[in-house]
Design a protein around this motif. Structure first.
Motif, PDB file in Angstrom:
ATOM      1  N   ALA A 190       0.828  -1.210   0.000  1.00  0.00           N
ATOM      2  CA  ALA A 190       0.000   0.000   0.000  1.00  0.00           C
ATOM      3  C   ALA A 190       0.862   1.260   0.000  1.00  0.00           C
ATOM      4  CB  ALA A 190      -0.926   0.000   1.218  1.00  0.00           C
ATOM      5  N   VAL A 191       1.882   1.304   0.841  1.00  0.00           N
ATOM      6  CA  VAL A 191       2.745   2.484   0.896  1.00  0.00           C
ATOM      7  C   VAL A 191       3.511   2.649  -0.419  1.00  0.00           C
ATOM      8  CG1 VAL A 191       4.723   3.535   2.059  1.00  0.00           C
ATOM      9  CG2 VAL A 191       2.938   2.468   3.399  1.00  0.00           C
ATOM     10  N   GLY A 192       3.961   1.541  -0.979  1.00  0.00           N
ATOM     11  CA  GLY A 192       4.658   1.611  -2.259  1.00  0.00           C
ATOM     12  C   GLY A 192       3.777   2.145  -3.378  1.00  0.00           C
ATOM     13  N   LEU A 193       2.524   1.701  -3.424  1.00  0.00           N
ATOM     14  CA  LEU A 193       1.613   2.180  -4.465  1.00  0.00           C
ATOM     15  C   LEU A 193       1.236   3.644  -4.254  1.00  0.00           C
ATOM     16  CD1 LEU A 193      -0.720  -0.927  -4.931  1.00  0.00           C
ATOM     17  CD2 LEU A 193       0.922   0.006  -6.569  1.00  0.00           C
ATOM     18  N   ILE A 194       0.996   4.041  -3.012  1.00  0.00           N
ATOM     19  CA  ILE A 194       0.690   5.449  -2.724  1.00  0.00           C
ATOM     20  C   ILE A 194       1.854   6.335  -3.144  1.00  0.00           C
ATOM     21  CG2 ILE A 194       0.322   7.115  -0.857  1.00  0.00           C
ATOM     22  CD1 ILE A 194      -1.254   4.893   0.588  1.00  0.00           C
ATOM     23  N   ALA A 195       3.066   5.911  -2.810  1.00  0.00           N
ATOM     24  CA  ALA A 195       4.248   6.695  -3.180  1.00  0.00           C
ATOM     25  C   ALA A 195       4.420   6.764  -4.694  1.00  0.00           C
ATOM     26  CB  ALA A 195       5.494   6.096  -2.537  1.00  0.00           C
ATOM     27  N   PHE A 196       4.191   5.672  -5.381  1.00  0.00           N
ATOM     28  CA  PHE A 196       4.342   5.641  -6.833  1.00  0.00           C
ATOM     29  C   PHE A 196       3.369   6.594  -7.515  1.00  0.00           C
ATOM     30  CE2 PHE A 196       3.127   3.709 -10.946  1.00  0.00           C
ATOM     31  CZ  PHE A 196       4.341   3.852 -11.598  1.00  0.00           C
ATOM     32  N   PHE A 197       2.085   6.503  -7.163  1.00  0.00           N
ATOM     33  CA  PHE A 197       1.096   7.377  -7.795  1.00  0.00           C
ATOM     34  C   PHE A 197       1.260   8.824  -7.349  1.00  0.00           C
ATOM     35  CE2 PHE A 197      -1.240   3.289  -8.356  1.00  0.00           C
ATOM     36  CZ  PHE A 197      -1.204   3.287  -9.736  1.00  0.00           C
ATOM     37  N   GLY A 198       1.703   9.040  -6.117  1.00  0.00           N
ATOM     38  CA  GLY A 198       1.991  10.396  -5.664  1.00  0.00           C
ATOM     39  C   GLY A 198       3.141  11.016  -6.443  1.00  0.00           C
ATOM     40  N   CYS A 199       4.167  10.217  -6.722  1.00  0.00           N
ATOM     41  CA  CYS A 199       5.296  10.713  -7.520  1.00  0.00           C
ATOM     42  C   CYS A 199       4.848  11.113  -8.915  1.00  0.00           C
ATOM     43  CB  CYS A 199       6.381   9.648  -7.614  1.00  0.00           C
ATOM     44  SG  CYS A 199       7.356   9.452  -6.140  1.00  0.00           S
ATOM     45  N   ILE A 200       4.007  10.313  -9.518  1.00  0.00           N
ATOM     46  CA  ILE A 200       3.512  10.655 -10.852  1.00  0.00           C
ATOM     47  C   ILE A 200       2.724  11.960 -10.805  1.00  0.00           C
ATOM     48  CG2 ILE A 200       1.908   9.940 -12.677  1.00  0.00           C
ATOM     49  CD1 ILE A 200       2.771   7.055 -12.110  1.00  0.00           C
TER      50      ILE A 200
ATOM     51  N   SER B 168      -0.793  30.536 -12.905  1.00  0.00           N
ATOM     52  CA  SER B 168      -0.651  31.992 -12.802  1.00  0.00           C
ATOM     53  C   SER B 168      -1.052  32.533 -11.430  1.00  0.00           C
ATOM     54  CB  SER B 168      -1.485  32.667 -13.892  1.00  0.00           C
ATOM     55  OG  SER B 168      -2.842  32.319 -13.732  1.00  0.00           O
ATOM     56  N   SER B 169      -1.927  31.863 -10.742  1.00  0.00           N
ATOM     57  CA  SER B 169      -2.400  32.348  -9.454  1.00  0.00           C
ATOM     58  C   SER B 169      -1.378  32.051  -8.365  1.00  0.00           C
ATOM     59  CB  SER B 169      -3.733  31.687  -9.102  1.00  0.00           C
ATOM     60  OG  SER B 169      -4.108  32.002  -7.781  1.00  0.00           O
ATOM     61  N   VAL B 170      -1.044  33.068  -7.582  1.00  0.00           N
ATOM     62  CA  VAL B 170      -0.095  32.878  -6.483  1.00  0.00           C
ATOM     63  C   VAL B 170      -0.692  31.951  -5.432  1.00  0.00           C
ATOM     64  CG1 VAL B 170       1.160  34.077  -4.660  1.00  0.00           C
ATOM     65  CG2 VAL B 170       0.950  35.126  -6.897  1.00  0.00           C
ATOM     66  N   LYS B 171      -1.995  32.066  -5.208  1.00  0.00           N
ATOM     67  CA  LYS B 171      -2.650  31.193  -4.216  1.00  0.00           C
ATOM     68  C   LYS B 171      -2.600  29.737  -4.652  1.00  0.00           C
ATOM     69  CE  LYS B 171      -5.782  34.603  -2.288  1.00  0.00           C
ATOM     70  NZ  LYS B 171      -7.176  34.990  -2.036  1.00  0.00           N
ATOM     71  N   ASP B 172      -2.810  29.478  -5.938  1.00  0.00           N
ATOM     72  CA  ASP B 172      -2.757  28.106  -6.436  1.00  0.00           C
ATOM     73  C   ASP B 172      -1.340  27.543  -6.354  1.00  0.00           C
ATOM     74  OD1 ASP B 172      -5.453  28.130  -6.917  1.00  0.00           O
ATOM     75  OD2 ASP B 172      -5.255  28.589  -9.061  1.00  0.00           O
ATOM     76  N   ARG B 173      -0.354  28.375  -6.642  1.00  0.00           N
ATOM     77  CA  ARG B 173       1.039  27.930  -6.495  1.00  0.00           C
ATOM     78  C   ARG B 173       1.353  27.609  -5.040  1.00  0.00           C
ATOM     79  NH1 ARG B 173       5.498  30.786 -10.214  1.00  0.00           N
ATOM     80  NH2 ARG B 173       4.536  30.370 -12.220  1.00  0.00           N
ATOM     81  N   LYS B 174       0.869  28.450  -4.147  1.00  0.00           N
ATOM     82  CA  LYS B 174       1.104  28.221  -2.720  1.00  0.00           C
ATOM     83  C   LYS B 174       0.445  26.920  -2.277  1.00  0.00           C
ATOM     84  CE  LYS B 174       0.479  30.429   1.774  1.00  0.00           C
ATOM     85  NZ  LYS B 174      -0.059  31.590   2.478  1.00  0.00           N
ATOM     86  N   ARG B 175      -0.776  26.668  -2.762  1.00  0.00           N
ATOM     87  CA  ARG B 175      -1.461  25.418  -2.421  1.00  0.00           C
ATOM     88  C   ARG B 175      -0.699  24.208  -2.952  1.00  0.00           C
ATOM     89  NH1 ARG B 175      -6.754  28.026  -4.244  1.00  0.00           N
ATOM     90  NH2 ARG B 175      -7.456  29.059  -2.356  1.00  0.00           N
ATOM     91  N   ALA B 176      -0.186  24.316  -4.177  1.00  0.00           N
ATOM     92  CA  ALA B 176       0.555  23.198  -4.762  1.00  0.00           C
ATOM     93  C   ALA B 176       1.819  22.906  -3.963  1.00  0.00           C
ATOM     94  CB  ALA B 176       0.904  23.504  -6.217  1.00  0.00           C
TER      95      ALA B 176
ATOM     96  N   VAL C 108       3.833  15.645 -12.617  1.00  0.00           N
ATOM     97  CA  VAL C 108       2.991  16.415 -13.539  1.00  0.00           C
ATOM     98  C   VAL C 108       2.790  17.835 -13.013  1.00  0.00           C
ATOM     99  CG1 VAL C 108       0.666  16.566 -14.538  1.00  0.00           C
ATOM    100  CG2 VAL C 108       1.861  14.381 -14.488  1.00  0.00           C
ATOM    101  N   VAL C 109       2.583  17.975 -11.695  1.00  0.00           N
ATOM    102  CA  VAL C 109       2.433  19.315 -11.104  1.00  0.00           C
ATOM    103  C   VAL C 109       3.704  20.133 -11.319  1.00  0.00           C
ATOM    104  CG1 VAL C 109       2.191  20.577  -8.926  1.00  0.00           C
ATOM    105  CG2 VAL C 109       0.680  18.668  -9.416  1.00  0.00           C
ATOM    106  N   ASP C 110       4.873  19.516 -11.161  1.00  0.00           N
ATOM    107  CA  ASP C 110       6.130  20.233 -11.388  1.00  0.00           C
ATOM    108  C   ASP C 110       6.291  20.657 -12.843  1.00  0.00           C
ATOM    109  OD1 ASP C 110       7.017  20.299  -8.804  1.00  0.00           O
ATOM    110  OD2 ASP C 110       8.361  18.583  -8.982  1.00  0.00           O
TER     111      ASP C 110
END
Length: 197
Positions: free
Chosen positions: A41-51, A64-72, A55-57
């Motif tokens: 479970a931890v391995g799968l969570i980490a794998f999908f979180g990395c993907i 463009s929104s500073v608030k959205d960047r801060k949330r990310a 994509v977010v990076d």
């Protein structure tokens, strides 16, 4: 990559027959199904979180929104810290259960995979702590820059932009170029002849 090694080795080689008399597959970690399930479970969570965060990076500069960047960035920070904790628990849990495991002939087949899962869960702790520190650094950099930008401008909507700051605050009388349109132009500059048409 480390998460793939952990959940892949547990799925592929950590479920084995204890011996020829017991046909059912047992988890190699002290026959504790929870240990194998937790590692997967931890391995799968980490794998999908990395993907997801990869994509977010990729699209981070397009937000463009500073608030959205801060949330990310805060989501990245929280997720990295949370996964560092989950990997720490996984390492401790798997190592503890492996220490209590009695190796039979059937269990010795998956011993290398079990050791690989424990080793890479330890390395994953280090990786996720580094990722959390990177996200924290990115958050601090973002807040410092936003504070710097808001101090430059007035708080009133009609306030003008401040001018470029001078070195000593006193204008110099030395000029480096002539002021525009004050030169007297000669009708025929030296070396130039007006063509006759």
């Amino acid at each position: 990559i480390f998460s793939i090694v952990v959940f892949g080795s547990i799925i592929n080689e950590c479920y084995v027959n204890k011996d020829s008399q017991h046909p059912e597959l047992l988890c190699i970690f002290n026959e504790n199904e929870s240990a194998c399930s937790y590692g997967i479970a931890v391995g799968l969570i980490a794998f999908f979180g990395c993907i997801f965060f990869f994509v977010v990076d990729l699209y981070f500069q397009q937000i463009s929104s500073v608030k959205d960047r801060k949330r990310a960035v805060l989501l990245d920070l929280g997720f990295s810290g949370f996964l560092a904790f989950l990997w720490f628990v996984a390492f401790c849990f798997l190592a503890n259960q492996w220490q209590r495991t009695t190796l039979t002939r059937g269990f010795s087949q998956g011993a290398d995979a079990a050791r690989a899962a424990i080793t890479f869960s330890f390395f994953s702790i280090i990786i996720w702590v580094v990722l959390a520190l990177r996200a924290l650094q990115r958050y601090r950099l973002g807040t410092d820059m936003s504070l710097f930008a808001t101090e430059q401008f007035g708080t009133e909507p009609s306030a003008s932009y401040p001018g470029y700051p001078g070195g000593s605050g006193v204008e110099s009388t030395e000029t480096y170029q002539s002021p525009p349109f004050t030169e007297t132009l000669e009708p025929n500059p030296k070396g130039y002849q007006v063509p006759a048409y």
